[in-house]
Design a protein around this motif. Structure first.
Motif, PDB file in Angstrom:
ATOM      1  N   ASN A  90       0.861  -1.183   0.000  1.00  0.00           N
ATOM      2  CA  ASN A  90       0.000   0.000   0.000  1.00  0.00           C
ATOM      3  C   ASN A  90       0.900   1.236   0.000  1.00  0.00           C
ATOM      4  OD1 ASN A  90      -2.067   1.837   0.242  1.00  0.00           O
ATOM      5  ND2 ASN A  90      -3.096   0.768   1.909  1.00  0.00           N
ATOM      6  N   ILE A  91       0.904   1.970  -1.134  1.00  0.00           N
ATOM      7  CA  ILE A  91       1.730   3.168  -1.288  1.00  0.00           C
ATOM      8  C   ILE A  91       0.881   4.391  -0.985  1.00  0.00           C
ATOM      9  CG2 ILE A  91       3.142   4.537  -2.870  1.00  0.00           C
ATOM     10  CD1 ILE A  91       3.474   1.961  -4.560  1.00  0.00           C
ATOM     11  N   GLU A  92       1.345   5.246  -0.060  1.00  0.00           N
ATOM     12  CA  GLU A  92       0.559   6.436   0.264  1.00  0.00           C
ATOM     13  C   GLU A  92       1.390   7.714   0.320  1.00  0.00           C
ATOM     14  OE1 GLU A  92      -2.498   6.577   3.039  1.00  0.00           O
ATOM     15  OE2 GLU A  92      -3.494   4.774   2.309  1.00  0.00           O
ATOM     16  N   GLY A  93       2.667   7.645   0.037  1.00  0.00           N
ATOM     17  CA  GLY A  93       3.485   8.855   0.048  1.00  0.00           C
ATOM     18  C   GLY A  93       4.431   8.891  -1.129  1.00  0.00           C
ATOM     19  N   ALA A  94       4.713  10.087  -1.620  1.00  0.00           N
ATOM     20  CA  ALA A  94       5.706  10.263  -2.683  1.00  0.00           C
ATOM     21  C   ALA A  94       6.301  11.657  -2.544  1.00  0.00           C
ATOM     22  CB  ALA A  94       5.075  10.090  -4.064  1.00  0.00           C
ATOM     23  N   VAL A  95       7.606  11.761  -2.776  1.00  0.00           N
ATOM     24  CA  VAL A  95       8.267  13.058  -2.626  1.00  0.00           C
ATOM     25  C   VAL A  95       9.546  13.078  -3.438  1.00  0.00           C
ATOM     26  CG1 VAL A  95       9.587  12.344  -0.574  1.00  0.00           C
ATOM     27  CG2 VAL A  95       9.060  14.768  -0.917  1.00  0.00           C
ATOM     28  N   ALA A  96       9.867  14.226  -4.015  1.00  0.00           N
ATOM     29  CA  ALA A  96      11.154  14.423  -4.700  1.00  0.00           C
ATOM     30  C   ALA A  96      12.149  14.991  -3.692  1.00  0.00           C
ATOM     31  CB  ALA A  96      10.984  15.371  -5.886  1.00  0.00           C
ATOM     32  N   VAL A  97      13.275  14.308  -3.531  1.00  0.00           N
ATOM     33  CA  VAL A  97      14.299  14.713  -2.561  1.00  0.00           C
ATOM     34  C   VAL A  97      15.568  15.092  -3.321  1.00  0.00           C
ATOM     35  CG1 VAL A  97      15.698  13.972  -0.596  1.00  0.00           C
ATOM     36  CG2 VAL A  97      13.327  13.187  -0.815  1.00  0.00           C
ATOM     37  N   PRO A  98      16.140  16.275  -3.078  1.00  0.00           N
ATOM     38  CA  PRO A  98      17.351  16.694  -3.788  1.00  0.00           C
ATOM     39  C   PRO A  98      18.494  15.714  -3.599  1.00  0.00           C
ATOM     40  CG  PRO A  98      16.378  18.542  -2.600  1.00  0.00           C
ATOM     41  CD  PRO A  98      15.644  17.310  -2.149  1.00  0.00           C
ATOM     42  N   GLU A  99      19.250  15.525  -4.662  1.00  0.00           N
ATOM     43  CA  GLU A  99      20.429  14.681  -4.594  1.00  0.00           C
ATOM     44  C   GLU A  99      21.559  15.446  -3.906  1.00  0.00           C
ATOM     45  OE1 GLU A  99      21.038  11.081  -6.732  1.00  0.00           O
ATOM     46  OE2 GLU A  99      19.793  11.534  -4.991  1.00  0.00           O
ATOM     47  N   PRO A 100      22.171  14.907  -2.860  1.00  0.00           N
ATOM     48  CA  PRO A 100      23.187  15.666  -2.113  1.00  0.00           C
ATOM     49  C   PRO A 100      24.421  16.016  -2.928  1.00  0.00           C
ATOM     50  CG  PRO A 100      23.085  13.367  -1.395  1.00  0.00           C
ATOM     51  CD  PRO A 100      21.912  13.591  -2.275  1.00  0.00           C
ATOM     52  N   ASP A 101      24.796  15.160  -3.876  1.00  0.00           N
ATOM     53  CA  ASP A 101      26.019  15.410  -4.650  1.00  0.00           C
ATOM     54  C   ASP A 101      25.733  15.728  -6.112  1.00  0.00           C
ATOM     55  OD1 ASP A 101      27.595  14.820  -2.395  1.00  0.00           O
ATOM     56  OD2 ASP A 101      27.383  12.674  -2.802  1.00  0.00           O
TER      57      ASP A 101
END
Length: 339
Positions: free
Chosen positions: A189-200
């Motif tokens: 059951n998928i209920e979250g999604a987010v784009a997270v910046p790449e650290p490098d």
């Protein structure tokens, strides 16, 4: 001496967070029919001052709101590009000029498998606040592999190189799909999604992480990083977080902080919580400790947008009678002061 001062400042910050959130935020209505069961929220990729909201019972439209001092104002219905093929939309994520729409990949209330719940759709912003379909991905073929055993599950979800945590997740998924007791209606059951910046990476580089409501692995909620190839659903990293036996209901990222909503893995009228962790802590294989900063929010909080020093929390309602064009209970919103 410096360490003591730093600890004192951290304590003051934490007390300020708790003090600011001591009184519950007042609820406001959110739009009108057919938006009854708001299930996800994200910034509009064509305008940073607009927010798109999805309804898990009404997949024919997205709903656009303007950000104001009062919260989310107005409501504009946007026909879903590509048609209403998806069902049970539970997550949205904005990545640059693109929007990812994620169906839950869960069974319905009768524990039936539905192909249209196993889909992703990429949308792309055009001029004039318009969105167009970029690609729709049918992921239903993954279900057979998940249920056939750990080895097949790992190969289908992660490919030939299994990252840390992949086998433990697939054991939980396979067990849930094959369990004779269908009380939990399957495992995924998928209920979250987010784009997270790449650290490098470059300044505008980011990767999509999905948050699972189910299954938990050793009592911990699971996050999966999508592989770069957006033509299919495959993952290249697993992380987990201690949410006290609860799953992930929503994710958002702002100013170096990963925000999320934690809730029970089964439908229940229990308090949910808003939490925050350092974004840099989310990494492949990470086992994140219980977040220090948490606050109780209402049950069925399913959408989250961070706007400066406040969080706007969107709460699910209850679908009504389409012939009367009214909700049994409308969706709502709350503005929560952040530290």
């Amino acid at each position: 001496m410096a360490a003591s001062r730093e600890a004192a400042l951290a304590l003051v910050a934490l007390l300020g967070w708790l003090s600011a959130l001591a009184s519950p935020a007042l609820a406001k209505g959110l739009g009108e029919w057919p938006l009854c069961e708001a299930s996800a929220a994200a910034r509009d990729p064509s305008s940073n001052r607009r927010v798109l909201v999805a309804d898990n019972e009404h997949s024919g439209d997205l709903f656009a709101f303007e950000l104001s001092e009062r919260g989310l104002d107005g409501m504009q219905r946007l026909a879903m590009p590509g048609g209403a093929g998806l069902r049970d939309i539970e997550a949205l994520a904005t990545q640059g000029e693109r929007l990812l729409v994620v169906a839950s990949h869960s069974r319905n209330k009768e524990c039936e498998f539905k192909t249209k719940r196993w889909q992703l759709r990429w949308l792309r912003a055009r001029a004039g606040h318009e969105l167009e379909e970029e690609a729709t991905i049918d992921t239903s073929a993954l279900r057979a592999s998940i249920g056939s055993g750990v080895t097949d599950c790992v190969a289908a979800l992660f490919g030939p190189v299994a990252p840390r945590g992949a086998r433990a997740l697939c054991r939980a998924l396979s067990k849930g799909e094959r369990a004779p007791d269908r009380a939990k209606c399957g495992a995924l059951n998928i209920e979250g999604a987010v784009a997270v910046p790449e650290p490098d990476g470059p300044n505008d580089a980011s990767r999509i992480w999905l948050g699972l409501r189910n299954p938990l692995v050793a009592g911990r909620a699971v996050l999966l990083r999508m592989a770069s190839d957006s033509r299919m659903l495959r993952f290249d990293a697993v992380a987990s977080i201690d949410l006290g036996g609860r799953g992930l209901r929503e994710l958002a990222f702002s100013e170096g902080t990963l925000w999320g909503i934690a809730g029970p893995t089964a439908d229940a009228i229990e308090p949910f919580s808003l939490f925050a962790i350092r974004g840099s802590a989310l990494a492949p294989g990470a086992k994140l400790a219980a977040p220090v900063r948490q606050r109780q929010i209402p049950p069925f909080s399913e959408g989250l947008v961070i706007d400066g020093a406040r969080a706007i929390v969107v709460t699910d309602g209850e679908i009504g009678d389409p012939t009367r064009e009214s909700c049994e209970k409308g969706s709502s919103q709350r503005s929560v002061v952040l530290p």
